[in-house]
Write a protein that holds these residues in place. Structure first.
Motif, PDB file in Angstrom:
ATOM      1  N   GLU A   1       0.826  -1.207   0.000  1.00 22.90           N
ATOM      2  CA  GLU A   1       0.000   0.000   0.000  1.00 22.90           C
ATOM      3  C   GLU A   1       0.863   1.262   0.000  1.00 22.90           C
ATOM      4  O   GLU A   1       0.524   2.260  -0.658  1.00 22.90           O
TER       5      GLU A   1
ATOM      6  N   GLN B   1      -9.510  -1.987  -3.617  1.00 24.34           N
ATOM      7  CA  GLN B   1      -8.841  -0.769  -3.159  1.00 24.34           C
ATOM      8  C   GLN B   1      -8.123  -0.051  -4.301  1.00 24.34           C
ATOM      9  O   GLN B   1      -8.089   1.187  -4.339  1.00 24.34           O
TER      10      GLN B   1
ATOM     11  N   PHE C   1      -7.365  -5.831  -2.106  1.00 23.16           N
ATOM     12  CA  PHE C   1      -6.484  -5.020  -2.955  1.00 23.16           C
ATOM     13  C   PHE C   1      -7.124  -4.738  -4.311  1.00 23.16           C
ATOM     14  O   PHE C   1      -6.972  -3.647  -4.868  1.00 23.16           O
TER      15      PHE C   1
ATOM     16  N   ASP D   1       0.458   3.963  -2.798  1.00 21.95           N
ATOM     17  CA  ASP D   1      -0.059   5.266  -2.367  1.00 21.95           C
ATOM     18  C   ASP D   1       0.955   6.395  -2.546  1.00 21.95           C
ATOM     19  O   ASP D   1       0.577   7.573  -2.510  1.00 21.95           O
TER      20      ASP D   1
END
Length: 282
Positions: free
Chosen positions: A169, A202, A199, A173
């Motif tokens: 992440e 997301q 995931f 990100d």
């Protein structure tokens, strides 16, 4: 005498069969084979021929396979294979940038995947992973200017959390969705204690491909790193595949890290994946 009432049912059966055949052909264009799976099968020529014989139309290569661009193109043509992407070590991308780009363009590939971080090179804190993400992002921006796309392939060590956030992440990100895509290895995500479906939801629209392999239980296939053909292990593909389709995943790439019988592994996985994707497409 042939009953006229049978004609509609016969037509429906033919239409259903045609629809199924069309769907099966369509999903074949979403399936690929990671050639790392066949690395111990003779020469590069033998490996490409096995991929073709197993019915694959698309492959993901590893580096150059010790071939010139011309020789690889010849093998691709003779085996009716198309390259979806290539696994290329970050060091090669950074230190042999132009050579790597030129080779891949010459063989018809525009997607480069960073596949692995050596243990000694892995960040061990959140800031370290942020810097690594920024490094990938800068490389991805450079590649985009040259008409190429950068991606990242995970293992289980990116599932470790730093201040409550996984390393994967952090990578995603702290990089641009345009500069870095994700090639998500569902089996390694699960081994790291995370849910592949999470995931997929997301990072919808950012996951370029899934490495489609399965996990076996402890004591099962111990001599194959406890990996199994897709659909014959522990992963819930009935949830993963629909989530992948909804997320916009382009490729489902069959892989196995340590197959004792590569032919059996790739054909079983191919048949199972094609059947599952065909059901979703109908």
């Amino acid at each position: 005498m042939f009953s006229k009432r049978l004609i509609p049912s016969c037509l429906l059966a033919v239409m259903a069969l045609t629809s199924f055949s069309s769907a099966a052909t369509e999903v074949e264009n979403e399936i690929a084979l990671q050639m790392y799976t066949l690395r111990n099968v003779g020469s590069a020529k033998d490996q490409f021929e096995m991929a073709h014989k197993a019915g694959f139309k698309n492959i993901e290569i590893v580096g150059t396979h010790d071939l010139s661009a011309g020789k690889m193109k010849a093998l691709l043509t003779s085996n009716d294979l198309h390259i979806t992407s290539a696994h290329v070590q970050l060091s090669a991308l950074e230190n042999q940038y132009q050579q790597t780009v030129d080779f891949n363009k010459a063989v018809g590939n525009n997607t480069l995947i960073v596949p692995w971080i050596k243990p000694e090179d892995r960040p061990d804190n959140q800031q370290g992973w942020i810097k690594y993400a920024q490094r990938l992002n800068a490389l991805g921006a450079r590649l985009r200017k040259d008409g190429m796309q950068l991606g990242y392939h995970n293992h289980n060590f990116e599932m470790k959390k730093y201040d409550g956030v996984t390393a994967l992440e952090i990578i995603m990100d702290h990089s641009s969705k345009d500069n870095l895509k994700l090639e998500m290895d569902a089996a390694w995500v699960s081994r790291g204690g995370q849910d592949p479906v999470r995931f997929l939801k997301q990072y919808s629209g950012r996951i370029y491909a899934i490495h489609a392999k399965d996990n076996a239980g402890i004591g099962v296939r111990d001599d194959e790193m406890n990996f199994a053909p897709l659909g014959e292990g522990l992963l819930d593909w009935n949830s993963i595949l629909p989530a992948a389709k909804a997320s916009g995943v382009k490729w489902f790439i069959i892989e196995h890290d340590a197959p004792k019988d590569p032919w059996q592994i790739i054909t079983t996985s191919h048949n199972n994946l094609r059947a599952d994707l065909t059901k979703l497409a109908r």
